[in-house]
Design an enzyme around this catalytic site. Structure first.
Site, PDB file in Angstrom:
ATOM      1  N   HIS A  84      25.656-111.662 -46.178  1.00 20.22           N
ATOM      2  CA  HIS A  84      26.015-111.214 -44.826  1.00 20.22           C
ATOM      3  C   HIS A  84      27.499-110.876 -44.826  1.00 20.22           C
ATOM      4  CE1 HIS A  84      27.757-115.171 -44.488  1.00 20.22           C
ATOM      5  NE2 HIS A  84      26.575-115.734 -44.704  1.00 20.22           N
ATOM      6  N   HIS A 102      30.002-113.081 -46.795  1.00 18.56           N
ATOM      7  CA  HIS A 102      30.057-112.830 -48.245  1.00 18.56           C
ATOM      8  C   HIS A 102      30.795-111.514 -48.526  1.00 18.56           C
ATOM      9  CE1 HIS A 102      26.111-115.155 -47.935  1.00 18.56           C
ATOM     10  NE2 HIS A 102      26.798-115.894 -48.792  1.00 18.56           N
ATOM     11  N   GLY A 121      34.715-119.150 -49.256  1.00 20.69           N
ATOM     12  CA  GLY A 121      34.926-119.048 -47.820  1.00 20.69           C
ATOM     13  C   GLY A 121      35.374-120.372 -47.224  1.00 20.69           C
ATOM     14  N   ARG A 128      21.712-119.355 -43.112  1.00 22.24           N
ATOM     15  CA  ARG A 128      20.763-120.230 -42.404  1.00 22.24           C
ATOM     16  C   ARG A 128      20.628-119.872 -40.923  1.00 22.24           C
ATOM     17  NH1 ARG A 128      22.744-124.340 -46.283  1.00 22.24           N
ATOM     18  NH2 ARG A 128      20.940-124.916 -47.538  1.00 22.24           N
TER      19      ARG A 128
HETATM   20  P1  PAJ Z   1      26.672-119.372 -50.093  1.00 24.96           P
HETATM   21  O1  PAJ Z   1      26.271-120.224 -48.945  1.00 24.96           O
HETATM   22  O2  PAJ Z   1      25.844-118.166 -50.420  1.00 24.96           O
HETATM   23  O3  PAJ Z   1      28.159-118.909 -49.843  1.00 24.96           O
HETATM   24  C1  PAJ Z   1      28.858-118.167 -50.806  1.00 24.96           C
HETATM   25  C2  PAJ Z   1      30.304-118.070 -50.369  1.00 24.96           C
HETATM   26  O4  PAJ Z   1      30.394-117.357 -49.135  1.00 24.96           O
HETATM   27  C3  PAJ Z   1      30.925-119.457 -50.130  1.00 24.96           C
HETATM   28  O5  PAJ Z   1      32.222-119.518 -50.688  1.00 24.96           O
HETATM   29  C4  PAJ Z   1      30.937-119.540 -48.615  1.00 24.96           C
HETATM   30  O6  PAJ Z   1      31.957-120.396 -48.107  1.00 24.96           O
HETATM   31  C5  PAJ Z   1      31.193-118.092 -48.235  1.00 24.96           C
HETATM   32  N1  PAJ Z   1      30.797-117.846 -46.841  1.00 24.96           N
HETATM   33  C6  PAJ Z   1      29.599-118.149 -46.265  1.00 24.96           C
HETATM   34  N2  PAJ Z   1      29.629-117.843 -44.944  1.00 24.96           N
HETATM   35  C7  PAJ Z   1      30.853-117.349 -44.682  1.00 24.96           C
HETATM   36  C8  PAJ Z   1      31.502-116.862 -43.501  1.00 24.96           C
HETATM   37  N3  PAJ Z   1      30.896-116.839 -42.320  1.00 24.96           N
HETATM   38  N4  PAJ Z   1      32.790-116.427 -43.606  1.00 24.96           N
HETATM   39  C9  PAJ Z   1      33.425-116.461 -44.809  1.00 24.96           C
HETATM   40  N5  PAJ Z   1      32.865-116.911 -45.954  1.00 24.96           N
HETATM   41  C10 PAJ Z   1      31.606-117.346 -45.899  1.00 24.96           C
HETATM   42  O7  PAJ Z   1      28.416-121.668 -50.874  1.00 24.96           O
HETATM   43  C11 PAJ Z   1      27.473-121.379 -51.607  1.00 24.96           C
HETATM   44  O8  PAJ Z   1      26.717-120.248 -51.441  1.00 24.96           O
HETATM   45  C12 PAJ Z   1      27.075-122.229 -52.802  1.00 24.96           C
HETATM   46  O9  PAJ Z   1      27.345-123.578 -52.533  1.00 24.96           O
HETATM   47  C13 PAJ Z   1      27.759-121.791 -54.135  1.00 24.96           C
HETATM   48  C14 PAJ Z   1      29.267-121.900 -54.054  1.00 24.96           C
HETATM   49  C15 PAJ Z   1      27.333-120.363 -54.495  1.00 24.96           C
HETATM   50  C16 PAJ Z   1      27.275-122.730 -55.283  1.00 24.96           C
HETATM   51  O10 PAJ Z   1      25.910-122.695 -55.425  1.00 24.96           O
END
Ligand code: PAJ
Length: 281
Positions: A34, A37, A147, A187
């Site tokens: 999204h 990411h 993030g 989620r």
């Molecule tokens: P995931 O939840 O897919 O998130 C990947 C990265 O995107 C993380 O560093 C998360 O903090 C960042 N992220 C998610 N939502 C965000 C938002 N609204 N604003 C900015 N950044 C955001 O985090 C994970 O995956 C896993 O734990 C992982 C690090 C890949 C290990 O499996």
């Protein structure tokens, strides 16, 4: 854009690229990409010769009753988004590649992995720290992007990098939010319409706390009480925790001072959501 599944192939690509003097920016993800990411990918694109995004729903960071099986997976859509952002490689390993038979070694960060989210997700950060360390060793990034949304995760990864002398720079990027302030998350897709509306209360609570601190409030318990009042107005929202901690080392604070992290987790129906705000008190 390449999609690489094999660890050996990913390692070779990274080794060769680094030998040629190219810098690698890396964004580890679990897919269902999204705008949050994409903001990390855009930053990496600006700062590096090559951008690698990993998509791996990591089983070791999910509890037995958590959503590993139903976690949204859509490689086609994710690949289109990555291609649009100019990503060079999607690393999309197999679970049996990352955790082959006989796997026994884990990365565990003491204390930082026992507080906040860890209380309701025991073992979660051990799984995160382990997979991220492995991914770093395979992808060999110069810089990895995380993030602020997952504040505790970012602090833990920085600690791992320091403690294990990993040769990677960690950059933590701001939280990307929906119009009503809800932090973007894969989620959020689980929320029905009513729940989605209630979820706006998280950011309202955080902003309330920020306002109080800006006006001089220094007692964390008072601030947390005021946040609770706001959040609990939405009947569907059940608070898991609200904490005020030091933003760098997650130490609980008795008094607001310096750079603080206001972190919370709630459940709405079956969905667990987290959010936070960094405030200079
Ligand atoms: P995931 O939840 O897919 O998130 C990947 C990265 O995107 C993380 O560093 C998360 O903090 C960042 N992220 C998610 N939502 C965000 C938002 N609204 N604003 C900015 N950044 C955001 O985090 C994970 O995956 C896993 O734990 C992982 C690090 C890949 C290990 O499996």
């Amino acid at each position: 854009m390449k999609i690489i599944r094999l660890i050996k192939e990913m390692s070779n690509f990274s080794c060769l690229s680094r030998q040629k003097g190219k810098t690698i920016g890396f964004i580890p993800t679990m897919g269902a990409l999204h705008a949050g990411h994409l903001s990390l990918i855009r930053c990496a694109r600006k700062e590096n010769d090559l951008v690698v995004v990993s998509i791996f729903v990591n089983p070791s960071q999910f509890g037995p009753k958590e959503d590993f099986k139903k976690y949204p997976r859509n490689l086609k859509k994710d690949a289109d988004l990555c291609k649009n952002e100019g990503v060079d490689v999607i690393f999309y390993p197999l679970v049996t590649g990352i955790y082959p038979a006989g796997f026994k070694t884990y990365v565990e960060v003491k204390e930082l992995s026992d507080m906040l989210c860890a209380k309701s997700r025991p073992g979660h950060f051990k799984g995160v720290a382990t997979v991220v360390t492995k991914l770093f060793n395979i992808v060999l990034p110069d810089t990895a992007y995380f993030g602020q949304k997952d504040a505790q995760q970012a602090v833990i990864i920085k600690r791992v990098v320091m403690d294990l002398n990993l040769a990677v720079r960690i950059k933590v990027m701001p939280i990307i939010r929906e119009k009503d302030g809800l932090a973007m998350s894969s989620r959020n897709a689980y929320l029905d319409k009513k729940e989605r509306k209630s979820a706006a209360v998280l950011y309202m609570g955080l902003k309330k706390a920020e306002g109080l601190i800006k006006k001089g409030a220094v007692n964390p318990q008072y601030i947390i009480r005021r946040m609770k009042n706001i959040i609990e107005k939405e009947r569907a929202v059940k608070i898991d925790y609200i904490s005020i901690v030091d933003a760098e080392d997650l130490r609980p604070l008795k008094r607001i001072k310096g750079k603080i992290l206001l972190a919370l987790a709630v459940r709405i129906g079956k969905v667990r959501l987290i959010d936070n705000l960094i405030i200079n008190g």
